[in-house]
Design an enzyme around this catalytic site. Sequence first.
Site, PDB file in Angstrom:
ATOM      1  N   ASN A 244      42.507  45.925  39.064  1.00 48.86           N
ATOM      2  CA  ASN A 244      43.380  44.794  39.303  1.00 48.86           C
ATOM      3  C   ASN A 244      43.600  44.169  37.732  1.00 48.86           C
ATOM      4  O   ASN A 244      42.794  43.627  37.300  1.00 48.86           O
ATOM      5  CB  ASN A 244      42.903  43.867  40.238  1.00 48.86           C
ATOM      6  N   TRP A 245      44.711  44.385  37.370  1.00 50.54           N
ATOM      7  CA  TRP A 245      44.856  44.203  35.807  1.00 50.54           C
ATOM      8  C   TRP A 245      45.384  42.477  35.689  1.00 50.54           C
ATOM      9  O   TRP A 245      45.456  42.095  34.505  1.00 50.54           O
ATOM     10  CB  TRP A 245      45.874  45.082  35.260  1.00 50.54           C
ATOM     11  N   LYS A 246      45.666  41.975  36.894  1.00 54.70           N
ATOM     12  CA  LYS A 246      45.991  40.386  36.817  1.00 54.70           C
ATOM     13  C   LYS A 246      47.056  40.266  35.745  1.00 54.70           C
ATOM     14  O   LYS A 246      47.857  41.070  35.411  1.00 54.70           O
ATOM     15  CB  LYS A 246      45.027  39.830  36.478  1.00 54.70           C
TER      16      LYS A 246
ATOM     17  N   HIS B  78      44.268  37.716  47.062  1.00 50.34           N
ATOM     18  CA  HIS B  78      43.366  37.657  46.128  1.00 50.34           C
ATOM     19  C   HIS B  78      42.998  36.343  45.957  1.00 50.34           C
ATOM     20  O   HIS B  78      43.947  35.444  46.129  1.00 50.34           O
ATOM     21  CB  HIS B  78      43.929  38.076  44.689  1.00 50.34           C
TER      22      HIS B  78
ATOM     23  N   GLU C  36      42.427  34.377  43.561  1.00 45.28           N
ATOM     24  CA  GLU C  36      43.387  33.753  42.764  1.00 45.28           C
ATOM     25  C   GLU C  36      44.776  33.328  43.086  1.00 45.28           C
ATOM     26  O   GLU C  36      45.210  32.316  43.059  1.00 45.28           O
ATOM     27  CB  GLU C  36      43.698  34.339  41.216  1.00 45.28           C
TER      28      GLU C  36
ATOM     29  N   GLU D 153      35.713  40.070  48.019  1.00 50.93           N
ATOM     30  CA  GLU D 153      35.255  39.562  46.499  1.00 50.93           C
ATOM     31  C   GLU D 153      35.041  37.979  46.659  1.00 50.93           C
ATOM     32  O   GLU D 153      35.682  37.320  46.886  1.00 50.93           O
ATOM     33  CB  GLU D 153      36.707  39.359  45.893  1.00 50.93           C
TER      34      GLU D 153
ATOM     35  N   GLY E 185      35.117  37.301  37.481  1.00 51.30           N
ATOM     36  CA  GLY E 185      35.255  37.020  36.314  1.00 51.30           C
ATOM     37  C   GLY E 185      33.915  36.025  35.647  1.00 51.30           C
ATOM     38  O   GLY E 185      34.167  35.525  34.470  1.00 51.30           O
TER      39      GLY E 185
ATOM     40  N   SER F  90      32.935  41.319  39.237  1.00 54.03           N
ATOM     41  CA  SER F  90      32.047  41.471  37.794  1.00 54.03           C
ATOM     42  C   SER F  90      31.620  42.952  38.046  1.00 54.03           C
ATOM     43  O   SER F  90      30.214  43.300  37.413  1.00 54.03           O
ATOM     44  CB  SER F  90      30.996  40.717  37.569  1.00 54.03           C
TER      45      SER F  90
ATOM     46  N   GLY G 153      38.234  44.091  38.071  1.00 44.73           N
ATOM     47  CA  GLY G 153      38.929  43.155  37.101  1.00 44.73           C
ATOM     48  C   GLY G 153      39.002  43.450  35.901  1.00 44.73           C
ATOM     49  O   GLY G 153      39.355  44.449  35.301  1.00 44.73           O
ATOM     50  N   GLY G 154      38.293  42.500  35.113  1.00 43.21           N
ATOM     51  CA  GLY G 154      38.081  42.688  33.720  1.00 43.21           C
ATOM     52  C   GLY G 154      37.748  44.058  33.001  1.00 43.21           C
ATOM     53  O   GLY G 154      38.111  44.648  31.938  1.00 43.21           O
TER      54      GLY G 154
END
Length: 249
Positions: free
Chosen positions: A9-11, A94, A96, A166, A172, A212, A233-234
């Site tokens: 997920n590149w956000k 998600h 977010e 999640e 993150g 993470s 993510g990251g």
Amino acid sequence: MRKKIVAGNWKMYNDLSETTILLAALKEQVFPEDVNVMVAPAFTNLQYASDTLREHPVTVAAQNMHQSEKGAFTGEVSAVMLKSIGVETVILGHSERRAYFNENSALLAEKVNSALSNNMTAIFCFGEELVDRKAGKHFDVVREQLEDGLFHISEKDWKHIILAYEPVWAIGTGETASPEQAQEIHQFIRKTISENYSEAIAENVSILYGGSVKPANAEEIFGQKDVDGGLIGGASLDAESFIAIVNAF
Ligand code: 13P
């Protein structure tokens, strides 16, 4: 048989030139045949990604969509539009989106319906916040999120659903659920589905862990019986670490 899946997920990261570079690196890879690899770039780069990966086994997903097929909804994108550029998978719910864009379970249920009625696959995200976990309420929160956002779907629709647990406190933050914590709640999720639907449905749905995940912890997390992969993510923004996570299976 449930699938092994690793999704990036590149956000709101990666402009077109960064997307081009990352996709080129992923395209060169031969991933294990039994792992489904997915990437979710920003809307602006979805068509490019979809065209670039058309003949490639990596699946392109959207990070969100509107619940209506069309209408006067400035700034929004529908399932029909995604399908028209070859995108057939969408991340919904998600944390977010829930936290910063006020997406609640009633809205998410509508988005799930739109995905299903347009023959898309939905990656349905959910997970508790730190206060819930500290209060020992994480099982209740997770059950409620599933019941209110997803459990209205019919049995036959489950083949178009991927779950992504999640925990918000692990997203993150560098803090990961331990493999035991992940297994415990994934097993609970499967049991909850079994109680509400059937054991066969519970056994066949892929449940991803997100929060993470990195090359250093992926193998242990993916090694848990009820963990079928990850939503990353990251660490998905860097080709080398994403590839290492896929190969951790
Ligand atoms: P991180 O891997 O950066 O913690 O993000 C997880 C996530 O939100 C994936 O959807």
